[in-house]
Design an enzyme around this catalytic site. Structure first.
Site, mmCIF file in Angstrom:
data_model
loop_
_atom_site.group_PDB
_atom_site.id
_atom_site.type_symbol
_atom_site.label_atom_id
_atom_site.label_comp_id
_atom_site.label_asym_id
_atom_site.label_seq_id
_atom_site.Cartn_x
_atom_site.Cartn_y
_atom_site.Cartn_z
ATOM 1 N N LYS A 272 0.830 -1.197 0.000
ATOM 2 C CA LYS A 272 0.000 0.000 0.000
ATOM 3 C C LYS A 272 0.868 1.253 0.000
ATOM 4 O O LYS A 272 0.486 2.287 -0.507
ATOM 5 C CB LYS A 272 -0.904 0.010 1.234
ATOM 6 C CG LYS A 272 -2.140 -0.864 1.088
ATOM 7 C CD LYS A 272 -3.041 -0.715 2.304
ATOM 8 C CE LYS A 272 -4.215 -1.681 2.240
ATOM 9 N NZ LYS A 272 -4.843 -1.908 3.531
HETATM 10 N N1 GLU Z 1 -6.855 -7.054 7.732
HETATM 11 C C1 GLU Z 1 -5.881 -7.886 7.087
HETATM 12 C C2 GLU Z 1 -5.265 -7.149 5.920
HETATM 13 O O1 GLU Z 1 -5.847 -6.200 5.411
HETATM 14 C C3 GLU Z 1 -6.468 -9.175 6.567
HETATM 15 C C4 GLU Z 1 -6.771 -10.084 7.660
HETATM 16 C C5 GLU Z 1 -7.364 -11.404 7.255
HETATM 17 O O2 GLU Z 1 -7.923 -11.495 6.148
HETATM 18 O O3 GLU Z 1 -7.313 -12.322 8.064
HETATM 19 O O4 GLU Z 1 -4.198 -7.526 5.515
#
Ligand code: GLU
Length: 335
Positions: A272
């Site tokens: 990102k």
């Molecule tokens: N929130 C995590 C991310 O954006 C993903 C977590 C998950 O899918 O277990 O990388």
């Protein structure tokens, strides 16, 4: 939250789970989505839709220091622009919410106290540096291997350690055991770790008093009745830890689908921070429309020819459930 309320939530989630497939997409609002994030989002949507299931959108905004203002709204609007839809989520509500992790801390608190009562967690006074200096084996798949320093401290020892760092709270670590935990990932196949040897006791609540991703994600997947977790392959090595937590909650772990990471021309994973493959740049600066983005993502998984233009709904018509199980990922997938 008390034990009875928590058990009711678990039971309600079990009932939803029995009704069919429930997938989820769980973005962190820490910046604009890039093509790799979008590919995983598209995959989660296809998996839920091809299985005639439900898709849950969950905003993983627990790590407040990393949250970027406005990013959650931007992510949801980008996903809608792509043609994806969800049945439950922060913006549409649903029966097993709230769907923002920041609104769920009372639940995580309860799980922590339950684990404490069960003797499954302990307070740890080590800094990252302490762990680094004490660890005999430097790194496992989950980073530094915790050597067990604070596992069995007496009350007097705890007091003494706290006195050495009066302004910091202890973290909480989950006690791991010496057994292989294996998962049968739908895409990646068998993956196994011995948590005691490969990871060590891992943090479930951090010293800054924020709940760790590992705890929050499992509690949420359990209480949202999730049957299928589709996410990036960078989280494969977190999965055995998460299975240990599912076992501690006495909840059957979901099926896991770890989607390969997208890489750029030099073989580096998209991030990102880099921003060059963010949807904002592709759409607003390079004029890509949604069918072009979907075509690019689907081609990167070997489902359509490179250069295809098609909507998410058209892609759904083209695919069978089994196509999802063996995506073909060419080396480079940059826009
Ligand atoms: N929130 C995590 C991310 O954006 C993903 C977590 C998950 O899918 O277990 O990388």
């Amino acid at each position: 939250m008390n034990e009875l309320e928590f058990d009711n939530l678990l039971e309600k989630a079990r009932q939803f789970r029995r009704q069919g497939v429930r997938g989820r997409y769980a973005p962190s609002p820490t910046g604009s989505l890039h093509l790799g994030n979008l590919r995983t989002a598209l995959f989660s949507w296809l998996q839920a839709r091809l299985a005639d299931g439900q898709l849950v959108m969950r905003m993983e905004d627990l790590d407040q220091p990393r949250v970027v203002a406005g990013s959650a709204e931007e992510i949801l609007s980008d996903l809608r622009w792509l043609g994806l839809t969800w049945d439950e989520g922060p913006d549409v509500g649903g029966p097993l919410g709230p769907y923002d992790q920041s609104a769920r801390t009372a639940i995580y608190d309860h799980v922590l106290s339950r684990f404490r009562d069960q003797g499954l967690v302990f307070r740890c006074y080590c800094s990252r540096r302490d762990v680094r200096e004490a660890a005999s084996a430097p790194h496992g798949p989950g980073g530094l291997i915790y050597p067990g320093t604070c596992r069995a401290l007496s009350p007097a020892e705890e007091e003494e350690r706290q006195a050495r760092r009066p302004d910091r709270s202890p973290s909480y670590r989950f006690l791991v055991t010496h057994e292989a935990i294996s998962i049968d990932d739908v895409i990646s196949g068998n993956y196994s770790e011995n948590l005691a040897e490969d990871v060590g006791d891992f943090v479930v609540r951090r010293a800054d008093e924020l709940f760790a991703y590992q705890l929050a994600v499992v509690v949420d997947d359990a209480l949202m009745g999730i049957t299928d977790v589709v996410r990036g392959a960078d989280l494969l090595s977190s999965t055995p830890r998460q299975v240990a937590l599912f076992n501690a909650l006495d909840v059957e772990p979901p099926r896991f689908w770890h989607v390969p990471m997208m890489v750029d021309d030099s073989g580096e994973r998209l991030s990102k921070r880099d921003g060059s493959d963010s949807l904002r740049v592709l759409r607003d600066e390079r004029g890509w429309d949604a069918p072009r983005v979907i075509g690019h993502l689907a081609a990167s998984l070997g489902w359509v020819d490179p250069g295809s233009h098609l909507s998410a709904a058209e892609l759904l018509q083209e695919l069978n459930y089994d196509d999802l199980k063996s995506p073909a990922c060419p080396e480079t997938s940059r826009a």
